[in-house]
Write a protein that holds these residues in place. Sequence first.
Motif, PDB file in Angstrom:
ATOM      1  N   UNK B  87      44.259 -10.106 -15.786  1.00  0.00           N
ATOM      2  CA  UNK B  87      43.224 -10.340 -14.768  1.00  0.00           C
ATOM      3  C   UNK B  87      42.157  -9.264 -14.778  1.00  0.00           C
ATOM      4  N   UNK B  88      42.518  -8.085 -15.263  1.00  0.00           N
ATOM      5  CA  UNK B  88      41.544  -7.003 -15.351  1.00  0.00           C
ATOM      6  C   UNK B  88      40.729  -7.095 -16.625  1.00  0.00           C
ATOM      7  N   UNK B  89      41.022  -8.090 -17.460  1.00  0.00           N
ATOM      8  CA  UNK B  89      40.329  -8.187 -18.733  1.00  0.00           C
ATOM      9  C   UNK B  89      40.945  -7.293 -19.800  1.00  0.00           C
ATOM     10  N   UNK B  90      42.099  -6.717 -19.485  1.00  0.00           N
ATOM     11  CA  UNK B  90      42.766  -5.837 -20.441  1.00  0.00           C
ATOM     12  C   UNK B  90      43.623  -6.641 -21.403  1.00  0.00           C
ATOM     13  N   UNK B  91      43.585  -6.220 -22.656  1.00  0.00           N
ATOM     14  CA  UNK B  91      44.439  -6.832 -23.663  1.00  0.00           C
ATOM     15  C   UNK B  91      45.882  -6.383 -23.465  1.00  0.00           C
ATOM     16  N   UNK B  92      46.787  -7.329 -23.569  1.00  0.00           N
ATOM     17  CA  UNK B  92      48.217  -7.035 -23.428  1.00  0.00           C
ATOM     18  C   UNK B  92      48.919  -7.576 -24.668  1.00  0.00           C
ATOM     19  N   UNK B  93      49.442  -6.684 -25.512  1.00  0.00           N
ATOM     20  CA  UNK B  93      50.060  -7.131 -26.762  1.00  0.00           C
ATOM     21  C   UNK B  93      51.433  -7.735 -26.480  1.00  0.00           C
ATOM     22  N   UNK B  94      51.673  -8.920 -27.012  1.00  0.00           N
ATOM     23  CA  UNK B  94      52.930  -9.634 -26.748  1.00  0.00           C
ATOM     24  C   UNK B  94      53.904  -9.546 -27.906  1.00  0.00           C
ATOM     25  N   UNK B  95      53.401  -9.300 -29.100  1.00  0.00           N
ATOM     26  CA  UNK B  95      54.322  -9.199 -30.225  1.00  0.00           C
ATOM     27  C   UNK B  95      53.596  -8.948 -31.533  1.00  0.00           C
ATOM     28  N   UNK B  96      54.361  -8.498 -32.511  1.00  0.00           N
ATOM     29  CA  UNK B  96      53.858  -8.342 -33.870  1.00  0.00           C
ATOM     30  C   UNK B  96      54.645  -9.290 -34.762  1.00  0.00           C
ATOM     31  N   UNK B  97      54.001  -9.794 -35.804  1.00  0.00           N
ATOM     32  CA  UNK B  97      54.628 -10.843 -36.593  1.00  0.00           C
ATOM     33  C   UNK B  97      54.561 -10.521 -38.072  1.00  0.00           C
ATOM     34  N   UNK B  98      55.703 -10.395 -38.677  1.00  0.00           N
ATOM     35  CA  UNK B  98      55.822 -10.062 -40.096  1.00  0.00           C
ATOM     36  C   UNK B  98      56.096 -11.318 -40.921  1.00  0.00           C
ATOM     37  N   UNK B  99      56.001 -11.210 -42.256  1.00  0.00           N
ATOM     38  CA  UNK B  99      56.246 -12.369 -43.107  1.00  0.00           C
ATOM     39  C   UNK B  99      57.587 -13.057 -42.784  1.00  0.00           C
ATOM     40  N   UNK B 100      57.538 -14.375 -42.749  1.00  0.00           N
ATOM     41  CA  UNK B 100      58.740 -15.157 -42.468  1.00  0.00           C
ATOM     42  C   UNK B 100      58.901 -15.486 -40.999  1.00  0.00           C
ATOM     43  N   UNK B 101      58.099 -14.834 -40.138  1.00  0.00           N
ATOM     44  CA  UNK B 101      58.247 -15.088 -38.707  1.00  0.00           C
ATOM     45  C   UNK B 101      57.318 -16.212 -38.249  1.00  0.00           C
ATOM     46  N   UNK B 102      57.766 -16.927 -37.237  1.00  0.00           N
ATOM     47  CA  UNK B 102      57.054 -18.112 -36.761  1.00  0.00           C
ATOM     48  C   UNK B 102      56.244 -17.749 -35.528  1.00  0.00           C
ATOM     49  N   UNK B 103      54.982 -18.129 -35.519  1.00  0.00           N
ATOM     50  CA  UNK B 103      54.083 -17.791 -34.415  1.00  0.00           C
ATOM     51  C   UNK B 103      53.680 -19.053 -33.658  1.00  0.00           C
ATOM     52  N   UNK B 104      53.679 -18.991 -32.341  1.00  0.00           N
ATOM     53  CA  UNK B 104      53.075 -20.049 -31.535  1.00  0.00           C
ATOM     54  C   UNK B 104      54.045 -20.932 -30.768  1.00  0.00           C
ATOM     55  N   UNK B 105      55.330 -20.575 -30.796  1.00  0.00           N
ATOM     56  CA  UNK B 105      56.318 -21.429 -30.135  1.00  0.00           C
ATOM     57  C   UNK B 105      56.219 -21.395 -28.610  1.00  0.00           C
ATOM     58  N   UNK B 106      55.577 -20.344 -28.084  1.00  0.00           N
ATOM     59  CA  UNK B 106      55.451 -20.272 -26.622  1.00  0.00           C
ATOM     60  C   UNK B 106      54.403 -21.254 -26.094  1.00  0.00           C
ATOM     61  N   UNK B 107      53.736 -21.971 -26.990  1.00  0.00           N
ATOM     62  CA  UNK B 107      52.663 -22.870 -26.561  1.00  0.00           C
ATOM     63  C   UNK B 107      53.171 -24.264 -26.200  1.00  0.00           C
ATOM     64  N   UNK B 108      54.427 -24.540 -26.552  1.00  0.00           N
ATOM     65  CA  UNK B 108      54.928 -25.904 -26.427  1.00  0.00           C
ATOM     66  C   UNK B 108      54.817 -26.459 -25.024  1.00  0.00           C
ATOM     67  N   UNK B 109      55.316 -25.699 -24.034  1.00  0.00           N
ATOM     68  CA  UNK B 109      55.456 -26.315 -22.711  1.00  0.00           C
ATOM     69  C   UNK B 109      54.123 -26.501 -21.998  1.00  0.00           C
ATOM     70  N   UNK B 110      53.107 -25.762 -22.413  1.00  0.00           N
ATOM     71  CA  UNK B 110      51.793 -25.948 -21.799  1.00  0.00           C
ATOM     72  C   UNK B 110      50.935 -26.914 -22.613  1.00  0.00           C
TER      73      UNK B 110
END
Lengths: 249, 249
Positions: B87-110
């Motif tokens: 809400x303050x416009x601050x970036x909040x890092x949620x994770x780092x992703x290395x080779x072999x890792x899957x990105x974007x699964x948290x998007x399903x329910x929305x």
Amino acid sequence: MNNVLRMNTLRDSRREPNRAQVACSQCSLGELCLPKDLTDEEKSRFEQIVHRSRPIQAGEHIFRSGDEFKSVASVRTGCFKSYAIDHEGQEQVLGFHLPGEIIGLDAIHQGRHMANVVALDTSAICSLPFNAMTNLARSMPDLQNELFRVMSQRISELETIAGDLSADERIALFLVSLSGRFAKRGYSDKEFILAMSRRDIASYLRLATETVSRVLARFQQRGLIKVDRKQVRILDPDKLEEASRKTVQ
Amino acid sequence: MNNVLRMNTLRDSRREPNRAQVACSQCSLGELCLPKDLTDEEKSRFEQIVHRSRPIQAGEHIFRSGDEFKSVASVRTGCFKSYAIDHEGQEQVLGFHLPGEIIGLDAIHQGRHMANVVALDTSAICSLPFNAMTNLARSMPDLQNELFRVMSQRISELETIAGDLSADERIALFLVSLSGRFAKRGYSDKEFILAMSRRDIASYLRLATETVSRVLARFQQRGLIKVDRKQVRILDPDKLEEASRKTVQ
DNA sequence: CCCGAATACTGATCTATATCAACTACACCT
DNA sequence: AGGTGTAGTTGATATAGATCAGTATTCGGG
């Protein structure tokens, strides 16, 4: 072995009056549990793998850390908390679970439950055997989607509580979230009972119990809520919502 | 619309040399990405829905908050970070992703991506269209299980970083986790490059950048690690592991 | 109804880490 | 090369929230 999730015996499931209560189509949860968007025929197939447990007393565990992963549980009534024990032997609360919510999905990748789950109230659950469920999901796209959706939701929830929030924000967020979850279940979103202790709330929010007491007292002074023991009334939902968002300086 | 995840054109996918590189069975990731335990025939069906993207420059986004959810991505090479804006416009890092890792699964329910995902290095990904994947999963039990497993794993990861850990524990845990992930990918677990800035690490671990600097310096003084800019060498893995566990007083 | 044990609240300190403030060292541009 | 901007480090200070200590309230059991 935990006997809470033991299947209803064949004898039980043939007693028609009892069986009728188990039917998802009759369940008071309506669409809160998994069977969203299923046809009647699909619901009936789903019902055949679901097992309703006997009542569970407050303090009784339904999963223990290390238990083999076989089933997830859907809360019918009551309230549960899940927790882990850290290296210091301290209990760490991971979540609270209200009716319609699914417990145990974090156990899949290890094949064992990593969390302990205990009833905070007299409660009841349905036990959903995971293998049978994933089998079923293959022929029922909506069920499969629903499983993915529930897991994805839990990921989002955790991303929130992992965020760096102040004590005030955490507690406001906690109350707002509870309020919303009660509303979804047809209970009042303005007045509800905290089934969990201050200690549990503190552990869940990564605060000291004293801080929880103080912040609740402060919120009451500011006229946001009225707290009496476990009873909470939300007096000013807008301001509470506002308090849950980061203070802009 | 983001063009990074755009499918290879038909023309591309018919060029055999190019196509061969796309084949999961030839992929240098081996079993790190999803196709675990699949038969050759199943792998080939899986390959038909996977699209390899062109190289992605550092700083380039592959998902933006609000994007419609269509695909998840598997990292082939490089490194990504995902982040949200508070809400303050601050970036909040949620994770780092290395080779072999899957990105974007948290998007399903929305049904939308809630996080932004940006490359930290020159990188490459495979795009996995989610609908096609879940369809496929219905006839491929192992693929379905694998999807559940990956999501469950992310839940466990978040439960850890949501825990109440000291700055030392957080950073030790971060290094130990990275080390393990590199090892799994065939890289050295003793010496590696931090693709992300101190600022990103701090944000991910909910610390100040100054604290990250100080703790790394302290770990170096204690002989646990050697840090030079982005290069890290782990000198005493056991003591580092120990530092990642809560100090028993 | 009383007593002991939890549980909750309140006040007084302490401390880990954030914040503020220089300073340094690369990295990139012309 | 020189200059400028960004990232990282180091030190001084401030503060949110933990910890410690004491009191109050509730609850369960005889």
